[in-house]
Design an enzyme around this catalytic site. Structure first.
Site, PDB file in Angstrom:
ATOM      1  N   THR A  34      -1.270  -5.500   4.945  1.00 50.38           N
ATOM      2  CA  THR A  34      -2.696  -5.304   4.647  1.00 50.38           C
ATOM      3  C   THR A  34      -2.985  -3.925   4.053  1.00 50.38           C
ATOM      4  O   THR A  34      -4.007  -3.758   3.392  1.00 50.38           O
ATOM      5  CB  THR A  34      -3.560  -5.486   5.915  1.00 50.38           C
ATOM      6  OG1 THR A  34      -3.111  -4.575   6.921  1.00 50.38           O
ATOM      7  CG2 THR A  34      -3.473  -6.910   6.437  1.00 50.38           C
ATOM      8  N   HIS A  44       4.495   1.997   5.575  1.00 48.45           N
ATOM      9  CA  HIS A  44       4.359   2.369   6.991  1.00 48.45           C
ATOM     10  C   HIS A  44       5.281   1.509   7.831  1.00 48.45           C
ATOM     11  O   HIS A  44       5.631   0.386   7.468  1.00 48.45           O
ATOM     12  CB  HIS A  44       2.909   2.225   7.464  1.00 48.45           C
ATOM     13  CG  HIS A  44       2.323   0.865   7.239  1.00 48.45           C
ATOM     14  ND1 HIS A  44       1.846   0.446   6.015  1.00 48.45           N
ATOM     15  CD2 HIS A  44       2.139  -0.180   8.081  1.00 48.45           C
ATOM     16  CE1 HIS A  44       1.396  -0.789   6.109  1.00 48.45           C
ATOM     17  NE2 HIS A  44       1.569  -1.201   7.353  1.00 48.45           N
TER      18      HIS A  44
HETATM   19  P1  AMP Z   1       0.220  -4.031   7.837  1.00 46.39           P
HETATM   20  O1  AMP Z   1      -0.558  -5.284   8.142  1.00 46.39           O
HETATM   21  O2  AMP Z   1       1.664  -4.128   8.120  1.00 46.39           O
HETATM   22  O3  AMP Z   1      -0.106  -3.534   6.450  1.00 46.39           O
HETATM   23  O4  AMP Z   1      -0.305  -2.949   8.881  1.00 46.39           O
HETATM   24  C1  AMP Z   1      -1.479  -2.211   8.702  1.00 46.39           C
HETATM   25  C2  AMP Z   1      -1.902  -1.780  10.075  1.00 46.39           C
HETATM   26  O5  AMP Z   1      -2.817  -0.709   9.937  1.00 46.39           O
HETATM   27  C3  AMP Z   1      -2.614  -2.853  10.914  1.00 46.39           C
HETATM   28  O6  AMP Z   1      -1.870  -3.073  12.110  1.00 46.39           O
HETATM   29  C4  AMP Z   1      -3.990  -2.254  11.170  1.00 46.39           C
HETATM   30  O7  AMP Z   1      -4.473  -2.539  12.476  1.00 46.39           O
HETATM   31  C5  AMP Z   1      -3.725  -0.774  10.979  1.00 46.39           C
HETATM   32  N1  AMP Z   1      -4.876   0.014  10.570  1.00 46.39           N
HETATM   33  C6  AMP Z   1      -5.725  -0.226   9.542  1.00 46.39           C
HETATM   34  N2  AMP Z   1      -6.651   0.745   9.460  1.00 46.39           N
HETATM   35  C7  AMP Z   1      -6.370   1.631  10.455  1.00 46.39           C
HETATM   36  C8  AMP Z   1      -6.974   2.858  10.886  1.00 46.39           C
HETATM   37  N3  AMP Z   1      -8.047   3.370  10.274  1.00 46.39           N
HETATM   38  N4  AMP Z   1      -6.424   3.487  11.953  1.00 46.39           N
HETATM   39  C9  AMP Z   1      -5.328   2.972  12.582  1.00 46.39           C
HETATM   40  N5  AMP Z   1      -4.714   1.843  12.205  1.00 46.39           N
HETATM   41  C10 AMP Z   1      -5.241   1.168  11.158  1.00 46.39           C
END
Ligand code: AMP
Ligand code: ZN
Length: 114
Positions: free
Chosen positions: A95, A100
């Site tokens: 997402t 990361h």
């Molecule tokens: P991915 O789906 O692997 O791209 O992981 C993105 C992650 O970022 C998800 O687990 C979200 O919950 C996390 N995330 C998105 N925005 C934030 C934020 N502002 N602070 C902390 N985590 C976030």
């Protein structure tokens, strides 16, 4: 990158619950944790949108994230284990297009990975 949420977190423009920081890496708690421990490790610089863009030019930052993950696992006493995951692209439900790694721990996880 202008509109990247993780770049904004790295720049301090969006707050985060910090778990670890050095010159190149930032680790912070996921806003929607999927385990008792759910920490994201990012290169502070937008060196790759995802794992598909890992190459020689950003391998130091990638290694920095992995070293920081192992260090955090020790510091947090994750002696029962942890999962270190990166999602790349739509099939993996990525997402946020800023490389990361998810550090997940604190519960028994499923053996299946999907
Ligand atoms: P991915 O789906 O692997 O791209 O992981 C993105 C992650 O970022 C998800 O687990 C979200 O919950 C996390 N995330 C998105 N925005 C934030 C934020 N502002 N602070 C902390 N985590 C976030
Ligand atoms: Zn970014």
């Amino acid at each position: 990158m202008a509109d990247c949420v993780f770049c904004k977190i790295a720049a301090g423009e969006i707050p985060c619950k910090k778990a670890y920081e050095d010159e190149e890496v930032l680790a912070f708690h996921d806003i929607h944790p999927e385990a008792p421990v759910h920490i994201l490790l990012i290169p502070k610089a937008h060196v790759a949108a995802g794992a598909a863009e890992i190459d020689e030019s950003n391998s130091a930052q990638v290694a920095g994230c992995l070293v920081a993950a192992a260090r955090l696992a020790k510091e947090l006493g994750l002696t029962e284990g942890f999962r270190l995951v990166t999602n790349n692209g739509p099939h993996a439900c990525q997402t946020v297009p800023h490389l990361h790694f998810h550090l997940l721990a604190g519960k028994q996880m499923r053996a299946k990975m999907d």
